[in-house]
Design a protein around this motif. Sequence first.
Motif, PDB file in Angstrom:
ATOM      1  N   LEU A 185      -2.172  -8.281  -4.843  1.00 16.62           N
ATOM      2  CA  LEU A 185      -2.239  -8.252  -3.386  1.00 16.62           C
ATOM      3  C   LEU A 185      -2.422  -6.831  -2.875  1.00 16.62           C
ATOM      4  O   LEU A 185      -1.920  -5.873  -3.465  1.00 16.62           O
ATOM      5  N   ASP A 186      -3.129  -6.698  -1.743  1.00 15.59           N
ATOM      6  CA  ASP A 186      -3.247  -5.368  -1.153  1.00 15.59           C
ATOM      7  C   ASP A 186      -1.922  -5.007  -0.477  1.00 15.59           C
ATOM      8  O   ASP A 186      -1.085  -5.878  -0.224  1.00 15.59           O
ATOM      9  N   PRO A 187      -1.683  -3.726  -0.218  1.00 10.50           N
ATOM     10  CA  PRO A 187      -0.352  -3.274   0.237  1.00 10.50           C
ATOM     11  C   PRO A 187       0.200  -4.002   1.451  1.00 10.50           C
ATOM     12  O   PRO A 187       1.390  -4.307   1.510  1.00 10.50           O
ATOM     13  N   SER A 188      -0.635  -4.280   2.463  1.00 12.97           N
ATOM     14  CA  SER A 188      -0.113  -4.923   3.675  1.00 12.97           C
ATOM     15  C   SER A 188       0.331  -6.356   3.395  1.00 12.97           C
ATOM     16  O   SER A 188       1.403  -6.788   3.845  1.00 12.97           O
ATOM     17  N   ILE A 189      -0.469  -7.085   2.626  1.00  4.11           N
ATOM     18  CA  ILE A 189      -0.106  -8.465   2.272  1.00  4.11           C
ATOM     19  C   ILE A 189       1.093  -8.460   1.344  1.00  4.11           C
ATOM     20  O   ILE A 189       1.975  -9.322   1.433  1.00  4.11           O
ATOM     21  N   ARG A 190       1.147  -7.470   0.459  1.00  3.62           N
ATOM     22  CA  ARG A 190       2.273  -7.355  -0.476  1.00  3.62           C
ATOM     23  C   ARG A 190       3.580  -7.205   0.283  1.00  3.62           C
ATOM     24  O   ARG A 190       4.580  -7.843  -0.032  1.00  3.62           O
TER      25      ARG A 190
END
Length: 268
Positions: A185-190
Amino acid sequence: MTDVMQVKGLLFRHSDEKRWLKRPELFRLGPIDLNVQRGETIAIIGENRAGKSLLAKLLVGALAADEGEIFLNNEKYNARYKSSAKTQSRTHDIRMIFQHSSEAMNPAIPVGRILDEPLRLNTRLPESKRKAIIEETLAKVGLLREHYYYYRHMLSDGQQQRVALARSIMLQPKVLVADEPFAALDPSIRSQTVNLILKLQKEMGLAFVFISHNLGIVRHIADKIVVMENGEIVETGKTETIFRWPQHELTKKLIMAYQSLVPQQTLR
């Protein structure tokens, strides 16, 4: 808090057959002893080929151990057997979240049918009741009830991960085991997914065992850390204790690598 899961003497031996010009390879995991309390988050860290993913598969019953016992709420399960009525009961209580959620979703089947499968195979609930549970669970993980009819290609990466999370809690488990659930996952979704898991953990009293190389996330959500090397637990302790006073050489190496990547003021 009370122990929801106890692992005693878990042992796994694997040997690859000898190949042309290659010696047979033997990997041994364990013996592993581990206690997990209700509502507790345990992170398992270590280098590649330490046995972390193998341990996760043994805990959920995807692989049979050579020796060992697993206790759930003081009920004993023999970890040596992969398929039996009692093992099936164990897999209701311990569920797994996979790293690549998209690969665990059949693109030809809508979300509703994917989430219906664990209920249909493990309960005797009528279809109407199963659908109501699915819609409720979709809402619980931050999706819409309409996502029941969506297919994989209609969902974002974050939504696919939420579907995977919904499937893992469908049978009201006591323990969730996750193998690098945030890596893809990319950082914001993570960040959103981490907060969602913490919210569900508080609401449902879930114990969470997760494998991660991201020590930033480990420090943020884990109550306790287990460090593995060559199939063995070499150090265990409370998260802040491990980060501030690591004892084993491998633990020191991992913590130093993490500290070199973050601003020093965040470590105080």
